[in-house]
Design a protein around this motif. Structure first.
Motif, PDB file in Angstrom:
ATOM      1  N   UNK A   1       0.692  -1.196  -0.151  1.00  0.00           N
ATOM      2  CA  UNK A   1      -0.232   0.040   0.027  1.00  0.00           C
ATOM      3  C   UNK A   1       0.824   1.257   0.040  1.00  0.00           C
ATOM      4  N   UNK A   2       1.862   1.217   0.978  1.00  0.00           N
ATOM      5  CA  UNK A   2       2.737   2.376   0.962  1.00  0.00           C
ATOM      6  C   UNK A   2       3.477   2.956  -0.649  1.00  0.00           C
ATOM      7  N   UNK A   3       3.807   1.912  -1.096  1.00  0.00           N
ATOM      8  CA  UNK A   3       4.265   2.023  -2.431  1.00  0.00           C
ATOM      9  C   UNK A   3       3.403   2.548  -3.450  1.00  0.00           C
ATOM     10  N   UNK A   4       2.102   1.966  -3.353  1.00  0.00           N
ATOM     11  CA  UNK A   4       1.116   2.321  -4.325  1.00  0.00           C
ATOM     12  C   UNK A   4       0.746   3.740  -4.071  1.00  0.00           C
ATOM     13  N   UNK A   5       0.858   4.252  -2.886  1.00  0.00           N
ATOM     14  CA  UNK A   5       0.618   5.717  -2.475  1.00  0.00           C
ATOM     15  C   UNK A   5       1.750   6.553  -2.929  1.00  0.00           C
ATOM     16  N   UNK A   6       2.892   6.165  -2.944  1.00  0.00           N
ATOM     17  CA  UNK A   6       3.895   6.752  -3.631  1.00  0.00           C
ATOM     18  C   UNK A   6       3.904   6.904  -5.199  1.00  0.00           C
ATOM     19  N   UNK A   7       3.411   5.812  -5.704  1.00  0.00           N
ATOM     20  CA  UNK A   7       3.455   5.901  -7.231  1.00  0.00           C
ATOM     21  C   UNK A   7       2.177   6.990  -7.573  1.00  0.00           C
ATOM     22  N   UNK A   8       1.038   6.822  -6.816  1.00  0.00           N
ATOM     23  CA  UNK A   8      -0.082   7.798  -7.162  1.00  0.00           C
ATOM     24  C   UNK A   8       0.363   9.242  -6.728  1.00  0.00           C
ATOM     25  N   UNK A   9       1.310   9.499  -5.899  1.00  0.00           N
ATOM     26  CA  UNK A   9       1.756  10.849  -5.563  1.00  0.00           C
ATOM     27  C   UNK A   9       2.672  11.397  -7.009  1.00  0.00           C
ATOM     28  N   UNK A  10       3.328  10.455  -7.397  1.00  0.00           N
ATOM     29  CA  UNK A  10       4.217  10.737  -8.478  1.00  0.00           C
ATOM     30  C   UNK A  10       3.213  10.985  -9.794  1.00  0.00           C
ATOM     31  N   UNK A  11       2.277   9.924  -9.905  1.00  0.00           N
ATOM     32  CA  UNK A  11       1.417  10.068 -11.012  1.00  0.00           C
ATOM     33  C   UNK A  11       0.782  11.388 -11.039  1.00  0.00           C
ATOM     34  N   UNK A  12       0.570  12.043  -9.766  1.00  0.00           N
ATOM     35  CA  UNK A  12      -0.389  13.354  -9.728  1.00  0.00           C
ATOM     36  C   UNK A  12       0.692  14.428 -10.026  1.00  0.00           C
ATOM     37  N   UNK A  13       1.834  14.341  -9.533  1.00  0.00           N
ATOM     38  CA  UNK A  13       2.798  15.243  -9.906  1.00  0.00           C
ATOM     39  C   UNK A  13       3.205  15.494 -11.494  1.00  0.00           C
ATOM     40  N   UNK A  14       3.065  14.009 -12.140  1.00  0.00           N
ATOM     41  CA  UNK A  14       3.246  14.212 -13.477  1.00  0.00           C
ATOM     42  C   UNK A  14       2.280  14.898 -14.227  1.00  0.00           C
ATOM     43  N   UNK A  15       1.072  14.663 -13.673  1.00  0.00           N
ATOM     44  CA  UNK A  15      -0.050  15.209 -14.292  1.00  0.00           C
ATOM     45  C   UNK A  15      -0.173  16.725 -14.096  1.00  0.00           C
ATOM     46  N   UNK A  16       0.447  17.391 -12.760  1.00  0.00           N
ATOM     47  CA  UNK A  16       0.683  18.713 -12.684  1.00  0.00           C
ATOM     48  C   UNK A  16       1.592  19.348 -13.526  1.00  0.00           C
ATOM     49  N   UNK A  17       2.678  18.456 -13.796  1.00  0.00           N
ATOM     50  CA  UNK A  17       3.797  19.078 -14.782  1.00  0.00           C
ATOM     51  C   UNK A  17       3.144  18.953 -16.163  1.00  0.00           C
ATOM     52  N   UNK A  18       2.439  18.141 -16.842  1.00  0.00           N
ATOM     53  CA  UNK A  18       1.767  18.195 -17.975  1.00  0.00           C
ATOM     54  C   UNK A  18       0.859  19.268 -18.174  1.00  0.00           C
ATOM     55  N   UNK A  19       0.028  19.642 -17.173  1.00  0.00           N
ATOM     56  CA  UNK A  19      -1.049  20.723 -17.268  1.00  0.00           C
ATOM     57  C   UNK A  19      -0.410  21.845 -17.156  1.00  0.00           C
ATOM     58  N   UNK A  20       0.707  22.031 -16.321  1.00  0.00           N
ATOM     59  CA  UNK A  20       1.318  23.318 -16.005  1.00  0.00           C
ATOM     60  C   UNK A  20       2.379  23.717 -16.947  1.00  0.00           C
ATOM     61  N   UNK A  21       3.196  22.737 -17.716  1.00  0.00           N
ATOM     62  CA  UNK A  21       3.626  23.008 -18.673  1.00  0.00           C
ATOM     63  C   UNK A  21       3.096  23.781 -19.678  1.00  0.00           C
ATOM     64  N   UNK A  22       1.840  23.543 -20.139  1.00  0.00           N
ATOM     65  CA  UNK A  22       0.931  23.621 -21.197  1.00  0.00           C
ATOM     66  C   UNK A  22       0.345  24.938 -21.057  1.00  0.00           C
ATOM     67  N   UNK A  23       0.240  25.446 -19.832  1.00  0.00           N
ATOM     68  CA  UNK A  23      -0.818  26.588 -19.311  1.00  0.00           C
ATOM     69  C   UNK A  23       0.000  27.483 -18.776  1.00  0.00           C
ATOM     70  N   UNK A  24       0.822  27.316 -17.883  1.00  0.00           N
ATOM     71  CA  UNK A  24       1.602  28.379 -16.967  1.00  0.00           C
ATOM     72  C   UNK A  24       2.091  29.628 -17.610  1.00  0.00           C
ATOM     73  N   UNK A  25       2.637  29.409 -19.080  1.00  0.00           N
ATOM     74  CA  UNK A  25       3.098  30.515 -19.621  1.00  0.00           C
ATOM     75  C   UNK A  25       1.893  31.523 -20.200  1.00  0.00           C
ATOM     76  N   UNK A  26       0.688  30.787 -20.095  1.00  0.00           N
ATOM     77  CA  UNK A  26      -0.529  31.793 -20.815  1.00  0.00           C
ATOM     78  C   UNK A  26      -0.971  32.575 -19.665  1.00  0.00           C
ATOM     79  N   UNK A  27      -2.197  33.208 -19.830  1.00  0.00           N
ATOM     80  CA  UNK A  27      -2.956  33.914 -18.957  1.00  0.00           C
ATOM     81  C   UNK A  27      -3.706  32.883 -17.926  1.00  0.00           C
ATOM     82  N   UNK A  28      -3.832  33.538 -16.680  1.00  0.00           N
ATOM     83  CA  UNK A  28      -4.389  32.864 -15.706  1.00  0.00           C
ATOM     84  C   UNK A  28      -5.738  32.053 -15.706  1.00  0.00           C
ATOM     85  N   UNK A  29      -6.480  32.691 -16.350  1.00  0.00           N
ATOM     86  CA  UNK A  29      -7.695  31.703 -16.999  1.00  0.00           C
ATOM     87  C   UNK A  29      -7.578  30.611 -17.707  1.00  0.00           C
TER      88      UNK A  29
END
Length: 372
Positions: free
Chosen positions: A57-85
């Motif tokens: 379970x502990x390892x599954x939680x860590x992989x989930x955290x990494x997966x969410x970080x990757x999702x944040x990376x993908x969303x942020x990389x495509x939008x954070x240079x643009x306007x906030x909306x």
């Protein structure tokens, strides 16, 4: 009553975790995220699906955290240079996309039937008397930690108020700090006494409550160190006026991306606890309402204040439990009417709060990011 208070403690703790991630993104960095539940979906489903395949379970939680970080990376990389909306639009879309994937891809998530009977932390744990006393000792340490941080926070608020307002910082302001501190101490005492009773008469939910409180304390303390470090001061500068740190040579995009990814990782952890609390997860459990509940918590407690976020989560769940109590004891209002009335009342409370105290209960008006 003991088990109901355990449920409230778990709910308050995991929503506080969830809202702490949002507070880092918006309260400290000024990033508008209306799809924060997307990270919770990744955390919950990753933890459950991997643990069903036999992964610890502990390892599954860590992989989930990494997966969410990757999702944040993908969303942020495509939008954070643009306007906030643009970020707000993308986050809403991604959250709904992930929910629909969980609803329709039955081969993976079992669709609307949901996932049941998955491994739970401490699910088969049956402590002896020594084990119960050890858990009570850990809970006692957590209570002392909360009281210590509470007095530090009160001292800081008094000092900041005197420095900003000078002689105008009169008894009313001091009394508000003291009253909020006393109120929080009473809540801590009630939670501690109930926790001791619950742990002595151990159940699965009692163990989960202790895990939630440990995780919340660790995340809170870690974030507190980060936001008071040079890294955190850069985030606040970005929130106020990103041209200033940019002129000082800071990589604004990279700091925003770090904040967005870390906030998503915290929300992923909250998603794991969310799945463990209800022991069954459905796609309908991750609607947009959860994100807006987190926004309510942050606004009530005070944006840019982690202690305020935890206080906001406590007030939010106290409100939820009181309205359910009314429903259980009176026949003049139906469940559907009560649901609508809850939304109306909390909307009215938010309107009044934003007019009278837009920075929230523990927020600082000088650090308000509502006007961005």
């Amino acid at each position: 009553m003991v088990q109901y208070l355990v449920f409230l403690t778990i709910s308050t703790g995991l929503y506080a975790l969830f809202a702490l991630g949002l507070n880092l993104q918006w309260g400290f960095t000024g990033l508008i995220n209306f799809g924060h539940v997307a990270f919770m979906i990744i955390g919950a489903y990753t933890t459950v699906l991997l643990s069903l395949q036999g992964m610890p379970i502990f390892l599954a939680v860590i992989i989930g955290i990494i997966g969410s970080s990757v999702l944040g990376l993908l969303m942020g990389a495509s939008t954070l240079r643009l306007r906030e909306d643009y970020l707000a639009i993308v986050t809403i879309g991604v959250a709904e996309f992930l929910r629909l994937v969980a609803q329709n891809e039955e081969w993976l998530t079992r669709g609307t039937f949901g996932i049941q009977r998955y491994p739970l932390p401490l699910g088969t744990f049956q402590p002896n008397l020594a084990g119960k006393y050890l858990m009570i000792f850990i809970l006692t340490l957590l209570a002392f930690f909360v009281v210590w941080r509470l007095f530090i926070n009160a001292k800081t608020r008094l000092k900041d108020g005197q420095e900003i307002q000078g002689k105008s910082f009169q008894y009313a302001s001091r009394n508000s700090v003291l009253l909020s501190t006393i109120f929080t101490l009473i809540l801590v005492l009630i939670t501690y006494i109930n926790g001791v009773i619950a742990l002595y008469n151990y159940t699965y939910k009692s163990g989960l409550m202790l895990l939630v409180l440990i995780a919340l304390a660790m995340v809170y303390y870690g974030l507190d160190l980060l936001v008071h470090s040079p890294w955190g001061r850069v985030l606040k500068a970005i929130r106020e006026d990103e041209e200033i740190p940019k002129a000082l040579g800071k990589n604004i995009f990279w700091y925003k991306l770090q904040s967005f990814m870390l906030g998503g990782a915290i929300a992923s952890l909250a998603g794991s606890f969310y799945a463990w609390q209800f022991t069954t997860i459905y796609p309908s459990s991750f609607e947009a309402l959860i994100t807006f509940n987190a926004w309510i918590i942050v606004v009530i407690g005070g944006s840019g204040n982690n202690a305020g976020t935890i206080l906001g989560a406590t007030i939010f769940w106290a409100y939820e439990s009181l309205t359910r109590f009314i429903s259980d004891n009176y026949d003049f209002i139906s469940s559907a009417q009560l649901s609508s009335l809850r939304v109306m009342i909390i909307g009215l409370i938010l309107m009044i709060l934003i007019v009278l105290r837009p920075q929230g209960i523990l927020g600082k008006k000088g650090e308000l990011s509502l006007g961005k």
